[in-house]
Scaffold this motif. Structure first.
Motif, PDB file in Angstrom:
ATOM      1  N   ALA A 204       0.826  -1.203   0.000  1.00 18.84           N
ATOM      2  CA  ALA A 204       0.000   0.000   0.000  1.00 18.84           C
ATOM      3  C   ALA A 204       0.864   1.259   0.000  1.00 18.84           C
ATOM      4  CB  ALA A 204      -0.933  -0.004   1.207  1.00 18.84           C
ATOM      5  N   GLU A 205       1.938   1.254   0.772  1.00 21.74           N
ATOM      6  CA  GLU A 205       2.817   2.430   0.815  1.00 21.74           C
ATOM      7  C   GLU A 205       3.486   2.668  -0.530  1.00 21.74           C
ATOM      8  OE1 GLU A 205       4.062   2.295   5.565  1.00 21.74           O
ATOM      9  OE2 GLU A 205       5.252   1.207   4.085  1.00 21.74           O
ATOM     10  N   LEU A 206       3.724   1.619  -1.282  1.00 21.07           N
ATOM     11  CA  LEU A 206       4.307   1.775  -2.621  1.00 21.07           C
ATOM     12  C   LEU A 206       3.273   2.213  -3.648  1.00 21.07           C
ATOM     13  CD1 LEU A 206       6.546  -1.433  -2.788  1.00 21.07           C
ATOM     14  CD2 LEU A 206       7.269   0.906  -2.256  1.00 21.07           C
ATOM     15  N   GLN A 207       2.042   1.793  -3.476  1.00 19.26           N
ATOM     16  CA  GLN A 207       1.044   2.024  -4.528  1.00 19.26           C
ATOM     17  C   GLN A 207       0.186   3.260  -4.309  1.00 19.26           C
ATOM     18  OE1 GLN A 207      -0.955  -1.794  -5.105  1.00 19.26           O
ATOM     19  NE2 GLN A 207       0.679  -2.458  -6.470  1.00 19.26           N
ATOM     20  N   HIS A 208       0.050   3.729  -3.082  1.00 15.31           N
ATOM     21  CA  HIS A 208      -0.717   4.961  -2.867  1.00 15.31           C
ATOM     22  C   HIS A 208      -0.135   6.144  -3.654  1.00 15.31           C
ATOM     23  CE1 HIS A 208      -3.927   3.882  -0.196  1.00 15.31           C
ATOM     24  NE2 HIS A 208      -3.121   3.384   0.740  1.00 15.31           N
ATOM     25  N   PRO A 209       1.192   6.348  -3.680  1.00 17.43           N
ATOM     26  CA  PRO A 209       1.718   7.464  -4.478  1.00 17.43           C
ATOM     27  C   PRO A 209       1.418   7.323  -5.972  1.00 17.43           C
ATOM     28  CG  PRO A 209       3.346   6.734  -2.878  1.00 17.43           C
ATOM     29  CD  PRO A 209       2.250   5.713  -2.863  1.00 17.43           C
ATOM     30  N   ILE A 210       1.372   6.097  -6.475  1.00 13.87           N
ATOM     31  CA  ILE A 210       1.019   5.889  -7.876  1.00 13.87           C
ATOM     32  C   ILE A 210      -0.426   6.315  -8.123  1.00 13.87           C
ATOM     33  CG2 ILE A 210       0.820   4.187  -9.733  1.00 13.87           C
ATOM     34  CD1 ILE A 210       2.914   2.499  -8.281  1.00 13.87           C
ATOM     35  N   ILE A 211      -1.311   5.928  -7.202  1.00 15.62           N
ATOM     36  CA  ILE A 211      -2.717   6.318  -7.321  1.00 15.62           C
ATOM     37  C   ILE A 211      -2.862   7.833  -7.212  1.00 15.62           C
ATOM     38  CG2 ILE A 211      -4.988   6.127  -6.252  1.00 15.62           C
ATOM     39  CD1 ILE A 211      -4.235   3.315  -5.352  1.00 15.62           C
ATOM     40  N   ASP A 212      -2.127   8.435  -6.272  1.00 14.61           N
ATOM     41  CA  ASP A 212      -2.179   9.892  -6.109  1.00 14.61           C
ATOM     42  C   ASP A 212      -1.809  10.591  -7.423  1.00 14.61           C
ATOM     43  OD1 ASP A 212      -2.868   9.588  -3.450  1.00 14.61           O
ATOM     44  OD2 ASP A 212      -0.820   9.871  -2.712  1.00 14.61           O
ATOM     45  N   ALA A 213      -0.720  10.148  -8.048  1.00 12.81           N
ATOM     46  CA  ALA A 213      -0.267  10.770  -9.289  1.00 12.81           C
ATOM     47  C   ALA A 213      -1.291  10.557 -10.404  1.00 12.81           C
ATOM     48  CB  ALA A 213       1.088  10.189  -9.702  1.00 12.81           C
ATOM     49  N   TYR A 214      -1.872   9.382 -10.441  1.00  8.66           N
ATOM     50  CA  TYR A 214      -2.891   9.082 -11.450  1.00  8.66           C
ATOM     51  C   TYR A 214      -4.101   9.999 -11.300  1.00  8.66           C
ATOM     52  CZ  TYR A 214      -6.781   6.501 -13.592  1.00  8.66           C
ATOM     53  OH  TYR A 214      -7.903   6.146 -14.325  1.00  8.66           O
ATOM     54  N   LEU A 215      -4.620  10.103 -10.097  1.00  4.18           N
ATOM     55  CA  LEU A 215      -5.812  10.917  -9.877  1.00  4.18           C
ATOM     56  C   LEU A 215      -5.537  12.396 -10.115  1.00  4.18           C
ATOM     57  CD1 LEU A 215      -7.228   9.171  -6.671  1.00  4.18           C
ATOM     58  CD2 LEU A 215      -8.090   8.985  -9.016  1.00  4.18           C
ATOM     59  N   ALA A 216      -4.343  12.849  -9.749  1.00  2.76           N
ATOM     60  CA  ALA A 216      -4.005  14.265  -9.950  1.00  2.76           C
ATOM     61  C   ALA A 216      -3.918  14.613 -11.429  1.00  2.76           C
ATOM     62  CB  ALA A 216      -2.676  14.583  -9.252  1.00  2.76           C
ATOM     63  N   ALA A 217      -3.513  13.650 -12.245  1.00  4.94           N
ATOM     64  CA  ALA A 217      -3.332  13.914 -13.674  1.00  4.94           C
ATOM     65  C   ALA A 217      -4.575  13.644 -14.503  1.00  4.94           C
ATOM     66  CB  ALA A 217      -2.180  13.054 -14.209  1.00  4.94           C
ATOM     67  N   ASP A 292      -5.356  -4.115   3.730  1.00  5.18           N
ATOM     68  CA  ASP A 292      -4.740  -3.513   2.535  1.00  5.18           C
ATOM     69  C   ASP A 292      -5.583  -2.313   2.112  1.00  5.18           C
ATOM     70  OD1 ASP A 292      -3.638  -2.816   0.103  1.00  5.18           O
ATOM     71  OD2 ASP A 292      -3.758  -4.821  -0.779  1.00  5.18           O
ATOM     72  N   ASP A 293      -5.253  -1.126   2.624  1.00  2.00           N
ATOM     73  CA  ASP A 293      -6.126   0.015   2.377  1.00  2.00           C
ATOM     74  C   ASP A 293      -6.009   0.572   0.961  1.00  2.00           C
ATOM     75  OD1 ASP A 293      -3.714   1.413   2.555  1.00  2.00           O
ATOM     76  OD2 ASP A 293      -4.184   2.374   4.458  1.00  2.00           O
TER      77      ASP A 293
END
Length: 346
Positions: A204-217, A292-293
């Motif tokens: 989750a700690e590895l994938q949350h930043p990926i989701i953040d970048a996806y949603l921001a873009a 797994d949040d």
């Protein structure tokens, strides 16, 4: 696809049953048919070239066409087409034809590929996979949009509906941003190598930043599509589940460690943790998945038994337990019967 209050549930296979190629394909088809019967929304297949240990399917559209003839409602996805190793116009053509024949059920997942040794056989340098992937994806998108692809030629049959069903797989924040900018779906992996500076980071700690970048873009008004793949094997008793997990995870441990996957310890618990595996009884995996949040942010969740790789009958039982007990316990529900039919060109 329309958003609902729930998760779209998928079954993913890399066609790794311990059998001959033909039997592998027969068993995988039977598993997808069973997933449809239990109400799963989607089935995803991986493409791998050459190595029977890594994946048994070089031609995903051919296999999915076979499966489409045996199913009616389940959506059929490529997870992924290794786009740098393909002729992009042929990918667009195959995708358009398959989508037509399957009554609009294709989900087109693409990625740059993860097996460096395959690239040399195609006369390509694995180090250039990123630029090749980007160029080929642009051609696929152009063809599906109905634009002139050279010499006054246009894709036939047309594939404009697929533009809203492209998914990009990535391990990286930059990849998440690119998927978002394109308005595509985001595909997250079942496990990721840990950075040497963060050996104990959770998935989750590895994938949350990926989701953040996806949603921001993501362009304004564009519905997010986030698919989280997870290894899940649920059995009627814990002993059975852990028996097969011990065999499967130990089989891959040395190879994964050689490519930088950090494994702290060699107990089964260590391997389960290192490979982000959810395994056990219904109660075991409900507890594990609830922790797994990342899954709270996913619109789609796809379950695979790899790299546990239990026998076929236990895979069928796992699918049944997921649909009837695990998903309801977590408040998820299958949505296939509520999804609108996708109009396709006739």
């Amino acid at each position: 696809m329309t958003r609902h209050n729930g998760k779209r549930l998928g079954f993913f296979t890399r066609l790794l049953d311990d059998a001959s190629p033909g039997e592998r394909y027969r068993l995988a088809a039977e598993q997808i048919v069973a997933a449809e019967r239990h109400g799963f929304d989607a089935a995803w297949v991986a493409q791998h070239h050459f190595s029977h240990d890594e994946g048994g399917l070089p031609a995903p559209f051919v296999f999915l066409s076979h499966v489409a003839a045996q199913t009616r409602t389940i959506r059929l996805g490529t997870g992924i087409v290794t786009l740098p190793l393909e002729a992009p116009l042929r990918v667009a053509e195959d995708a358009a034809v398959f989508d037509l024949l399957s009554n609009g059920r294709l989900e087109l997942g693409v990625g740059s590929g993860g097996t460096p040794s395959s690239f040399g056989a195609f006369g390509l340098d694995s180090a250039q996979r990123g630029p090749i992937h980007a160029a080929n994806l642009a051609i696929v998108r152009k063809a599906l949009a109905g634009e002139d692809v050279g010499g006054g030629n246009h894709l036939y049959p047309e594939g404009k509906g697929l533009l809203d069903r492209i998914w990009q797989a990535t391990f990286s924040v930059d990849g998440g941003r690119r998927a978002g900018e394109a308005g595509d779906g985001l595909m997250l992996s079942r496990t990721q190598p840990r950075d040497k500076d963060r050996p104990n980071a959770t998935l989750a700690e590895l994938q949350h930043p990926i989701i953040d970048a996806y949603l921001a873009a993501l362009p304004p008004g564009r519905e997010p599509r986030i698919l989280a793949s997870r290894t899940l094997f649920v059995a009627d008793d814990q002993q059975t589940a852990l028996h097969w997990a011990d065999i499967g995870l130990r089989r891959i441990a040395e190879k994964f460690a050689a490519i930088g996957h950090i494994i702290n310890g060699d107990s089964l618990d260590d391997l389960i943790r290192a490979f982000d595996t959810h395994v056990g009884t219904v109660d075991d995996v409900v507890t594990s998945l609830a922790a797994d949040d990342t899954l709270e942010r996913a619109t789609d969740i796809s379950f695979q038994v790899h790299s546990v790789d239990p026998p076929h009958e236990l895979i069928l039982r796992s699918l049944e337990l997921i649909a009837t007990q695990v998903a309801p316990a977590l408040g998820w529900r299958t949505l296939a019967s509520q999804l609108p039919r996708v109009a396709v060109a006739g």
